[in-house]
Design a protein around this motif. Structure first.
Motif, short mmCIF file in Angstrom:
data_model
loop_
_atom_site.label_atom_id
_atom_site.label_comp_id
_atom_site.label_asym_id
_atom_site.label_seq_id
_atom_site.Cartn_x
_atom_site.Cartn_y
_atom_site.Cartn_z
N LEU A 1 37.58 50.25 47.82
CA LEU A 1 37.79 49.11 46.94
C LEU A 1 38.83 48.18 47.55
O LEU A 1 39.84 48.63 48.10
N SER A 2 38.60 46.88 47.45
CA SER A 2 39.56 45.93 48.01
C SER A 2 40.89 46.00 47.29
O SER A 2 41.93 45.66 47.82
N ASP A 3 40.84 46.44 46.03
CA ASP A 3 42.02 46.62 45.20
C ASP A 3 41.79 47.91 44.42
O ASP A 3 40.67 48.18 44.01
N PRO A 4 42.83 48.73 44.21
CA PRO A 4 42.60 49.99 43.48
C PRO A 4 42.31 49.80 42.00
O PRO A 4 42.20 50.78 41.27
N THR A 5 42.17 48.56 41.58
CA THR A 5 41.90 48.26 40.18
C THR A 5 40.67 47.37 40.06
O THR A 5 40.23 46.75 41.02
N SER A 6 40.13 47.31 38.85
CA SER A 6 39.04 46.39 38.54
C SER A 6 39.63 45.14 37.88
O SER A 6 40.81 45.10 37.54
N PHE A 7 38.79 44.13 37.69
CA PHE A 7 39.27 42.86 37.14
C PHE A 7 38.37 42.45 35.98
O PHE A 7 37.14 42.46 36.09
N VAL A 8 39.00 42.08 34.86
CA VAL A 8 38.29 41.65 33.66
C VAL A 8 38.23 40.12 33.64
O VAL A 8 39.26 39.45 33.71
N LEU B 1 28.14 31.81 23.82
CA LEU B 1 27.36 31.64 25.04
C LEU B 1 27.03 32.99 25.68
O LEU B 1 25.88 33.23 26.08
N CYS B 2 28.02 33.87 25.75
CA CYS B 2 27.89 35.06 26.59
C CYS B 2 27.72 36.35 25.79
O CYS B 2 26.62 36.86 25.66
N SER B 3 28.83 36.86 25.25
CA SER B 3 28.79 38.20 24.70
C SER B 3 30.09 38.50 23.98
O SER B 3 31.08 37.76 24.12
N ASP B 4 30.10 39.61 23.23
CA ASP B 4 31.35 40.09 22.68
C ASP B 4 32.08 41.01 23.66
O ASP B 4 33.12 41.58 23.35
N HIS B 5 31.51 41.17 24.87
CA HIS B 5 32.16 41.90 25.95
C HIS B 5 32.45 40.95 27.10
O HIS B 5 31.73 39.97 27.31
N PHE B 6 33.48 41.29 27.88
CA PHE B 6 33.80 40.53 29.08
C PHE B 6 33.24 41.26 30.31
O PHE B 6 33.23 42.50 30.33
N PRO B 7 32.79 40.52 31.32
CA PRO B 7 32.37 41.18 32.56
C PRO B 7 33.58 41.77 33.29
O PRO B 7 34.69 41.23 33.21
N VAL B 8 33.35 42.87 33.98
CA VAL B 8 34.38 43.54 34.76
C VAL B 8 33.81 43.75 36.17
O VAL B 8 32.65 44.12 36.31
N TYR B 9 34.63 43.53 37.20
CA TYR B 9 34.10 43.68 38.55
C TYR B 9 35.07 44.42 39.47
O TYR B 9 36.27 44.49 39.23
N VAL B 10 34.49 44.97 40.54
CA VAL B 10 35.25 45.48 41.68
C VAL B 10 34.63 44.88 42.94
O VAL B 10 33.44 44.53 42.96
N ASP B 11 35.45 44.74 43.97
CA ASP B 11 34.96 44.31 45.28
C ASP B 11 35.01 45.52 46.20
O ASP B 11 36.05 46.16 46.39
N TYR B 12 33.85 45.84 46.77
CA TYR B 12 33.64 47.10 47.47
C TYR B 12 33.41 46.85 48.96
O TYR B 12 32.51 46.09 49.34
N PHE B 13 34.22 47.50 49.80
CA PHE B 13 34.12 47.32 51.26
C PHE B 13 32.89 48.03 51.79
O PHE B 13 32.69 49.22 51.54
N VAL B 14 32.07 47.31 52.51
CA VAL B 14 30.86 47.91 53.07
C VAL B 14 30.88 47.91 54.59
O VAL B 14 30.01 48.48 55.24
N GLY B 15 31.87 47.25 55.20
CA GLY B 15 32.01 47.30 56.65
C GLY B 15 31.11 46.32 57.35
O GLY B 15 30.16 45.77 56.79
N ARG B 16 31.40 46.14 58.58
CA ARG B 16 30.57 45.25 59.40
C ARG B 16 29.34 45.99 59.88
O ARG B 16 29.18 47.19 59.67
#
Length: 331
Positions: free
Chosen positions: A289-296, A312-327
């Motif tokens: 993970l690019s950061d040891p945490t996720s982002f809301v 427009l969207c939802s009663d939930h917020f999207p949550v993401y992580v950025d995942y290293f996949v290498g070259r």
């Protein structure tokens, strides 16, 4: 057609985004007559995906797209999204610059395919976005995967109904079974990782507890196969927090294969509610993970009230992580 992000690297990057939003919107409208344009939807312009990473998102889209028309959701304060709202939602999702999105509460599969078509620029366009869902469950709530074929290739896609160690998945209804896929990034085709999308039970603690234990047993099965990738990311609306004694959290982490990914901004992931949308990852995946945490991604990013965001969207917020996949070739 839907346009890509309208902001580019320039001297204005040093100025506040909100100061330029009205000006940029006017410029885009002038340059793109007749096009669908929504300013300020480009999350990745403010939070870019790091190089050699893919972004993975989980998002509960609230009874998509049957709010207050489905018999179980008559009390919902908002109706189904209008075509204009679906266009804007499509633009907003494109703005994540994500490779894979785990979706929950997909009540209307045709509407989900319509959303995909809008993201691809029209029904007749052969765009990059693909949907994986149970086609025959057109009015039932289910999990689904949305992915960008420009960023990842697919090795396998399936719904997990049973495992050799834990038996049949404990569910209210079979169509809420976990959805999963094994993916390879375009930039590193020799790399493989699994994404699992789930929606924890809304009925009882016992259901959630059993689901957590089942998920742990399933991951144990997967990791017992020497040919299976060690990189597994489980994401979704857990309908439970990571607090001690809560479920399905304790069942998921009980075997030691999966760890909870904390959030680096405000914990709440649901309007007026706790942090119930989360990621759990294997140890190897955690180190990538690019950061040891996720982002809301909360409503304030879009300068909207919670009421406006939910409309427009939802009663939930999207949550993401950025995942290293290498070259390429893993280097």
């Amino acid at each position: 057609m839907l346009h890509p992000a309208i902001f580019t690297s320039s001297p204005i990057d040093s100025l506040r985004f909100t100061e330029w939003r009205p000006i940029l919107l006017c410029l885009v409208l002038i340059m793109s007559p007749g096009s669908i344009v929504f300013a300020g939807e480009e999350l990745a312009e403010i939070h870019p995906v790091p190089a050699d990473h893919v972004r993975i998102v989980t998002w509960n889209l609230e009874v998509f797209n049957q709010r207050n028309t489905n018999p179980f959701h008559k009390a919902n304060p908002n109706g189904p999204r209008t075509p204009a709202q679906l266009d804007k939602l499509a633009k907003r999702i494109i703005g994540f610059d994500a490779a894979i999105i785990a979706l929950q509460e997909m009540n209307d599969v045709p509407a989900l395919y319509d959303l995909r078509d809008r993201m691809n620029g029209g029904k007749t366009q052969q765009g990059p976005w693909h949907v994986y869902a149970l086609i025959d469950a057109t009015t039932r709530q289910q999990n689904a995967l949305l992915y960008d074929a420009r960023k990842v290739d697919v090795t396998s896609l399936e719904f997990a109904f049973s495992t050799s160690s834990a038996g049949t998945y404990p569910h209210e209804f079979a169509y809420r079974s976990p959805v999963t896929g094994v993916f390879s990034p375009k930039i590193a085709p020799d790399v493989k990782f699994r994404v699992i999308g789930i929606h924890g039970s809304w009925q009882t603690e016992e259901f959630r507890q059993n689901q957590g234990k089942w998920l742990n047993a399933w991951v144990t099965d997967l990791l017992s196969d020497p040919d299976h990738p060690r990189e597994i990311l489980l994401a979704g609306d857990m309908n439970g927090t990571n607090e001690p004694g809560d479920h399905p959290h304790e069942g998921i982490i009980s075997g030691g294969h999966l760890t909870y990914v904390p959030k680096r901004n405000q914990d709440s992931t649901a309007i007026g509610g706790p942090a119930i949308d989360s990621f759990y990852v294997t140890e190897v995946a955690r180190t990538k993970l690019s950061d040891p945490t996720s982002f809301v991604v909360r409503n304030d990013f879009y300068e909207e009230s919670e009421t406006e965001f939910r409309l427009l969207c939802s009663d939930h917020f999207p949550v993401y992580v950025d995942y290293f996949v290498g070259r390429k070739n893993g280097k």
